[in-house]
Write a protein that holds these residues in place. Structure first.
Motif, PDB file in Angstrom:
ATOM      1  N   ILE A  30       0.869  -1.179   0.000  1.00  0.00           N
ATOM      2  CA  ILE A  30       0.000   0.000   0.000  1.00  0.00           C
ATOM      3  C   ILE A  30       0.908   1.232   0.000  1.00  0.00           C
ATOM      4  CG2 ILE A  30      -1.798   1.285   1.208  1.00  0.00           C
ATOM      5  CD1 ILE A  30      -2.698  -1.314   2.482  1.00  0.00           C
ATOM      6  N   VAL A  31       0.814   2.022  -1.061  1.00  0.00           N
ATOM      7  CA  VAL A  31       1.666   3.191  -1.229  1.00  0.00           C
ATOM      8  C   VAL A  31       0.773   4.438  -1.303  1.00  0.00           C
ATOM      9  CG1 VAL A  31       3.378   4.334  -2.656  1.00  0.00           C
ATOM     10  CG2 VAL A  31       3.401   1.843  -2.450  1.00  0.00           C
ATOM     11  N   THR A  32       1.085   5.444  -0.499  1.00  0.00           N
ATOM     12  CA  THR A  32       0.351   6.722  -0.524  1.00  0.00           C
ATOM     13  C   THR A  32       1.241   7.787  -1.153  1.00  0.00           C
ATOM     14  OG1 THR A  32      -0.865   6.132   1.474  1.00  0.00           O
ATOM     15  CG2 THR A  32      -0.822   8.463   0.860  1.00  0.00           C
ATOM     16  N   ILE A  33       0.671   8.567  -2.080  1.00  0.00           N
ATOM     17  CA  ILE A  33       1.422   9.597  -2.801  1.00  0.00           C
ATOM     18  C   ILE A  33       0.748  10.943  -2.553  1.00  0.00           C
ATOM     19  CG2 ILE A  33       2.236  10.397  -5.054  1.00  0.00           C
ATOM     20  CD1 ILE A  33       1.919   7.491  -6.031  1.00  0.00           C
ATOM     21  N   TYR A  34       1.554  11.945  -2.154  1.00  0.00           N
ATOM     22  CA  TYR A  34       1.037  13.303  -1.979  1.00  0.00           C
ATOM     23  C   TYR A  34       1.747  14.222  -2.957  1.00  0.00           C
ATOM     24  CZ  TYR A  34       0.082  17.924  -0.150  1.00  0.00           C
ATOM     25  OH  TYR A  34      -0.303  19.238  -0.035  1.00  0.00           O
ATOM     26  N   CYS A  35       0.984  14.902  -3.812  1.00  0.00           N
ATOM     27  CA  CYS A  35       1.529  15.850  -4.784  1.00  0.00           C
ATOM     28  C   CYS A  35       1.377  17.257  -4.214  1.00  0.00           C
ATOM     29  CB  CYS A  35       0.804  15.722  -6.122  1.00  0.00           C
ATOM     30  SG  CYS A  35       1.276  16.979  -7.327  1.00  0.00           S
ATOM     31  N   GLU A  36       2.487  17.908  -3.919  1.00  0.00           N
ATOM     32  CA  GLU A  36       2.418  19.254  -3.342  1.00  0.00           C
ATOM     33  C   GLU A  36       2.289  20.318  -4.422  1.00  0.00           C
ATOM     34  OE1 GLU A  36       4.754  21.812   0.007  1.00  0.00           O
ATOM     35  OE2 GLU A  36       5.979  20.785  -1.462  1.00  0.00           O
ATOM     36  N   THR A  37       3.192  20.269  -5.431  1.00  0.00           N
ATOM     37  CA  THR A  37       3.149  21.252  -6.514  1.00  0.00           C
ATOM     38  C   THR A  37       3.252  20.547  -7.845  1.00  0.00           C
ATOM     39  OG1 THR A  37       5.551  21.537  -6.434  1.00  0.00           O
ATOM     40  CG2 THR A  37       4.215  23.030  -5.093  1.00  0.00           C
ATOM     41  N   GLY A  38       2.832  21.225  -8.907  1.00  0.00           N
ATOM     42  CA  GLY A  38       2.904  20.637 -10.240  1.00  0.00           C
ATOM     43  C   GLY A  38       1.969  19.452 -10.356  1.00  0.00           C
ATOM     44  N   THR A  39       2.387  18.413 -11.055  1.00  0.00           N
ATOM     45  CA  THR A  39       1.593  17.209 -11.209  1.00  0.00           C
ATOM     46  C   THR A  39       2.477  15.987 -11.045  1.00  0.00           C
ATOM     47  OG1 THR A  39       1.919  17.226 -13.605  1.00  0.00           O
ATOM     48  CG2 THR A  39      -0.086  18.281 -12.765  1.00  0.00           C
ATOM     49  N   VAL A  40       1.874  14.893 -10.616  1.00  0.00           N
ATOM     50  CA  VAL A  40       2.552  13.606 -10.482  1.00  0.00           C
ATOM     51  C   VAL A  40       1.833  12.608 -11.371  1.00  0.00           C
ATOM     52  CG1 VAL A  40       3.022  11.685  -8.932  1.00  0.00           C
ATOM     53  CG2 VAL A  40       3.423  14.027  -8.169  1.00  0.00           C
ATOM     54  N   THR A  41       2.588  11.813 -12.143  1.00  0.00           N
ATOM     55  CA  THR A  41       1.991  10.799 -13.009  1.00  0.00           C
ATOM     56  C   THR A  41       2.393   9.416 -12.529  1.00  0.00           C
ATOM     57  OG1 THR A  41       3.870  10.958 -14.542  1.00  0.00           O
ATOM     58  CG2 THR A  41       1.937  12.317 -15.013  1.00  0.00           C
ATOM     59  N   VAL A  42       1.452   8.464 -12.622  1.00  0.00           N
ATOM     60  CA  VAL A  42       1.687   7.066 -12.243  1.00  0.00           C
ATOM     61  C   VAL A  42       1.403   6.216 -13.475  1.00  0.00           C
ATOM     62  CG1 VAL A  42       1.088   5.206 -10.657  1.00  0.00           C
ATOM     63  CG2 VAL A  42       0.965   7.585  -9.882  1.00  0.00           C
ATOM     64  N   GLU A  43       2.343   5.282 -13.802  1.00  0.00           N
ATOM     65  CA  GLU A  43       2.182   4.443 -14.978  1.00  0.00           C
ATOM     66  C   GLU A  43       2.417   2.977 -14.636  1.00  0.00           C
ATOM     67  OE1 GLU A  43       6.711   5.136 -16.661  1.00  0.00           O
ATOM     68  OE2 GLU A  43       5.048   6.276 -17.520  1.00  0.00           O
ATOM     69  N   GLN A  44       2.122   2.102 -15.576  1.00  0.00           N
ATOM     70  CA  GLN A  44       2.230   0.672 -15.328  1.00  0.00           C
ATOM     71  C   GLN A  44       3.679   0.227 -15.209  1.00  0.00           C
ATOM     72  OE1 GLN A  44      -0.078  -1.808 -17.950  1.00  0.00           O
ATOM     73  NE2 GLN A  44       1.337  -3.513 -17.776  1.00  0.00           N
ATOM     74  N   GLY A  45       4.577   0.731 -16.045  1.00  0.00           N
ATOM     75  CA  GLY A  45       5.961   0.297 -16.023  1.00  0.00           C
ATOM     76  C   GLY A  45       6.160  -0.990 -16.815  1.00  0.00           C
ATOM     77  N   SER A  46       7.334  -1.608 -16.630  1.00  0.00           N
ATOM     78  CA  SER A  46       7.698  -2.789 -17.425  1.00  0.00           C
ATOM     79  C   SER A  46       7.318  -4.111 -16.762  1.00  0.00           C
ATOM     80  CB  SER A  46       9.210  -2.765 -17.689  1.00  0.00           C
ATOM     81  OG  SER A  46       9.928  -2.777 -16.459  1.00  0.00           O
ATOM     82  N   GLY A  47       6.740  -4.071 -15.560  1.00  0.00           N
ATOM     83  CA  GLY A  47       6.407  -5.303 -14.858  1.00  0.00           C
ATOM     84  C   GLY A  47       5.065  -5.876 -15.304  1.00  0.00           C
ATOM     85  N   SER A  48       4.629  -6.950 -14.582  1.00  0.00           N
ATOM     86  CA  SER A  48       3.373  -7.623 -14.927  1.00  0.00           C
ATOM     87  C   SER A  48       2.168  -7.017 -14.219  1.00  0.00           C
ATOM     88  CB  SER A  48       3.479  -9.111 -14.559  1.00  0.00           C
ATOM     89  OG  SER A  48       3.740  -9.255 -13.161  1.00  0.00           O
TER      90      SER A  48
END
Length: 605
Positions: A543-561
Motif C-alpha cells: 500500500i503506497v500513498t502519494i502526496y503531490c504538493e506542486t505541479g503534477t505527479v503521473t503514475v504508470e504501469q511500467g515494465s512489470g506484470s
C-alpha cells in the motif's frame, strides 16, 4: 457586498491607491485616468499588487519600474473598477470528483461579481464614467431631459429655440457683412505690417488711449492717411538686407535666445574658466579636455562593470528575488544573501529554483537530497572517512572507522599493527596446542576444533566487555516466551535511491522528484515537484500513498506484470498511458494481486 468603483484625485505625489472591492484576478481590474479637464489619458502605467491589502500603483507613462516613479499630475482623476471575465468558467466539475467548497465559492463569486458590475453599469446609465468616456446613442433620440441648470448639462431643443435661437438668426442676417470683412483682410494685413512709424498704426496699437483718441478725432485718422506713402515704403521693403523681412525671419532665434537669457547671464562670469578649460594643460602637458574625455570613458567603464557585477551578485534580500540587480531576468549561477535565514543562495536556471548553500553543503539542483549522486556532508564526525561509491563514481559517502575497516576486509583487526599478525601464534606459546583463555572457532565442515589467535581473542573479549550492558539488555528480547519489540522489525528494500530500511510500524516517508519505481510495504511518497512513478515492483499487499504538493505527479504501469487500474474502472490503464494526480492531492496505490494495482484519489485524470 455592494460593488463600488474607487475614484481618487491625484495630488502630484501619491502613486498607490487602495482597491476596496474584492476581485478574482488582477486582469479583472481596470484603471482609467482623466486629466484635469476630464479628458481620457492614455499615456500612463499601472500595476495591481498585494501588500497586506489590495492596491494599485498608477504613475506617469514609462516610469513603473523606476526607483522613484513619477506620480500623476495634480487634479488628474484615477478610477479603479472591476470587469470580471465570464467568457470562461473559473471552475468546471466532472463526474466522480469531490466537490470542494473553494471551487464552488470561486464559481459563485465569478457570477456574483459579474452581476454586481452589470447592475452598477445599468444604474449609472448615461452618467457612466468607469471604462468608456463617451456614450454612443446609436442614432436614437434621447427624450425626457430636464431643464439644464449646470454648465455641463445637456441642452434641449426648446432651450435653443427660446434662448440663443434669435441670436443665431441675427448672426445669419449679417453674414454678408462678415463676408465683406473677410474680402478686405488683405488690405488690413498691409496696414498691420507697419508697427513702428510715427503717427501710424504702431502708435495707435501701442496704447488703448490712442485708440480712443483715434475714435474721437478724425484728425488723427487723417494724419495716418497722410502717411500712407511712408507705409507703402515700409511695406515694400520687407525682403532686403537689414530690413523688417530679415528681422521677421530671425524671430525664432530671438525667441530661443530669450528663453536661455538667464543661463547666458550665469555663464558670462565664467568665461575665463571656460577659456582655461579649452586651451589649458596640466603639469605633464595633457590637455584638460583630454582629462575630461578620459573621465567620461572611465565613468562609462565603471558603470558597465557595476552592471556586470549586479548581474551576478545581487546583495542581501529578505526573500528570493525574481530579477537581478539590474532588473533583468535571473541567470544560472546568480548569488544573493538571504537576510531572513542567514544563508547564501545560488540560482539554478535549469530548474528555476534558488539553492541554499550552508553548513549542510547541499549539492544538487533542487532544495532536497534524493537523487543518486547527491552529497550531504553536514553530519560527519571528525573521524569519519569520505569514500567514493563504487556503484556510482559521481557519489561520495561518509563511513565510520568500523565501516571502513569492514569495507577493507580488516574487521576489528585494523586497530592492531600489521606486524602483530605476521608473528601471531595459535596459543600462548609457539606450539599448536590450545591454551587456557584461547577462544575457539568451530569449523563445522571438518568437525574439528581450531583456536583463534590470542590477539583476536583479546579483541573479542574487549568488545564483549565494552558492550556487556547492551548485550544483557538485548538478551531479554531474544527469548521464546516474550514477543519481539515492533521497533526492531525492519527490513531492507532496494528502490529508487538504493537500499533503505523499512520500519513496519508506520508508512515510511520518501521525498522525491523525477522518475522512480514505487517501493513495496507501507510507503508515503511526498512529491515536492514534478515526478513520475511506476508500479512494476509492487507485490500483493503493498500500500503506497502519494502526496503531490506542486505541479503534477503521473503514475504508470511500467515494465512489470502489474497492471494499473483506476478505482471504480474495470479496464486497466494502457501500458503507455499514465494517471495524473493534481496539486495538493493525496492518492493511494494498493497492489491487490500479482497482476493488478488500484489507484484511488479525489483529483485523478
Amino acid at each position: 457586498m455592494v460593488y463600488n468603483p474607487n475614484t481618487y484625485t491625484a495630488d502630484g505625489s501619491t502613486t498607490e491607491f487602495a482597491i476596496t472591492f474584492p476581485f478574482l484576478r488582477e486582469a479583472d481590474v481596470a484603471v482609467s485616468v482623466f486629466d484635469a479637464s476630464g479628458n481620457a489619458v492614455s499615456a500612463f502605467d499601472f500595476e495591481i499588487f498585494l501588500d497586506g491589502s489590495f492596491k494599485a500603483r498608477v504613475v506617469a507613462d514609462g516610469t513603473i519600474t523606476d526607483n522613484t516613479p513619477t506620480p500623476l499630475p495634480v487634479n488628474f482623476t484615477v478610477t479603479v473598477s472591476r470587469a470580471t471575465d465570464i467568457s470562461t468558467l473559473s471552475t468546471t466539475f466532472v463526474d466522480g470528483v469531490s466537490l470542494r467548497a473553494a471551487d464552488i465559492n470561486l464559481l459563485l463569486n465569478q457570477q456574483n461579481y459579474a452581476l454586481q458590475e452589470f447592475g452598477r453599469n445599468t444604474q449609472e446609465a448615461l452618467g457612466k464614467n468607469v471604462t468608456d468616456t463617451a456614450w454612443d446613442a446609436t442614432s436614437l433620440r434621447i427624450t425626457n431631459l430636464a431643464q439644464p441648470t449646470a454648465n455641463n448639462d445637456a441642452i434641449r431643443k426648446v432651450d435653443v429655440d427660446s434662448g440663443i435661437g434669435p441670436a443665431i438668426t441675427t448672426v445669419a442676417g449679417i453674414a454678408s457683412d462678415v463676408t465683406a470683412v473677410v474680402a478686405d483682410q488683405a488690405d488690413i494685413g498691409v496696414v498691420s505690417t507697419d508697427l513702428s512709424g510715427s503717427n501710424t498704426i504702431g502708435t495707435v496699437a501701442g496704447s488703448i488711449a490712442n485708440v480712443n483718441t483715434v475714435g474721437g478725432a478724425i484728425a488723427n485718422v487723417d494724419a495716418v492717411a497722410a502717411d500712407q506713402a511712408d507705409i507703402g515704403v515700409v511695406a515694400a521693403d520687407l525682403s532686403g538686407s537689414d530690413t523688417i523681412g530679415t528681422v521677421a525671419g530671425s524671430i525664432a532665434n530671438v525667441n530661443t535666445l530669450a528663453g536661455v537669457s538667464s543661463d547666458v547671464t550665469s555663464l558670462a562670469p565664467q568665461s575665463a574658466n571656460i577659456g582655461t578649460l579649452a586651451t589649458g594643460t596640466d603639469s605633464g602637458g595633457t590637455a584638460y579636455l583630454t582629462h575630461l574625455a578620459n573621465a567620461a570613458t572611465n565613468a562609462a567603464a565603471a558603470n558597465a562593470a557595476l552592471e556586470a557585477f549586479n548581474r551576478t551578485y545581487l546583495g542581501a534580500y529578505s526573500a528570493d528575488p525574481t530579477v537581478d540587480g539590474n532588473g533583468d531576468a535571473l541567470t544560472d549561477g546568480d548569488l544573493y544573501f538571504n537576510s531572513t535565514s542567514n544563508n547564501l543562495k545560488f540560482y539554478d536556471a535549469g530548474n528555476g529554483v534558488w539553492v541554499t548553500l550552508n553548513n549542510s553543503v547541499q549539492v544538487n539542483s533542487a532544495a532536497t537530497l534524493s537523487a543518486v549522486g547527491d552529497a550531504n556532508f553536514g553530519t560527519l564526525a571528525e573521524n569519519d572517512f569520505i569514500v567514493r561509491d563504487g556503484s556510482n563514481p559521481a557519489k561520495w559517502v561518509n563511513k565510520t572507522p568500523m565501516q571502513a575497516r569492514s569495507a577493507l576486509g580488516l574487521g576489528t583487526a585494523a586497530t592492531t599493527a600489521a606486524s602483530d599478525y605476521a608473528t601471531a601464534t595459535q596459543g600462548a606459546t609457539a606450539d599448536t596446542a590450545l591454551q587456557p583463555g584461547d577462544v575457539q572457532n568451530n569449523l563445522t565442515s571438518t568437525s574439528t576444533q581450531a583456536p583463534l589467535a590470542a590477539n583476536q581473542g583479546r579483541e573479542l573479549k574487549v568488545l564483549i566487555d565494552t558492550n556487556a550492558s547492551a548485550i544483557t539488555g538485548k538478551q531479554a528480547n531474544i527469548t521464546t516466551s516474550t514477543a519481539l519489540a515492533a521497533a526492531s522489525l525492519t527490513t531492507q528494500e532496494t528502490g529508487d535511491s538504493g537500499a533503505v530500511s523499512i520500519d513496519v510500524r508506520r508508512a515510511n516517508p520518501r521525498t522525491t522528484i523525477g522518475t522512480h519505481t514505487l517501493l513495496g510495504g507501507a510507503t508515503l511518497y511526498y512529491a515536492s515537484g514534478a515526478a513520475t512513478y511506476d508500479v512494476s515492483a509492487l507485490t500483493p499487499g503493498d500500500i503506497v500513498t502519494i502526496y503531490c504538493e506542486t505541479g503534477t505527479v503521473t503514475v504508470e504501469q511500467g515494465s512489470g506484470s502489474v497492471v494499473l487500474f483506476k478505482d471504480g474502472e474495470a479496464t486497466g490503464v494502457a501500458s503507455n498511458a499514465t494517471v495524473t494526480i493534481g496539486a495538493d492531492t493525496l492518492a493511494t496505490v494498493t497492489c491487490v494481486s500479482a497482476t493488478k494495482a488500484i489507484i484511488a484519489g479525489s483529483d485523478l485524470t
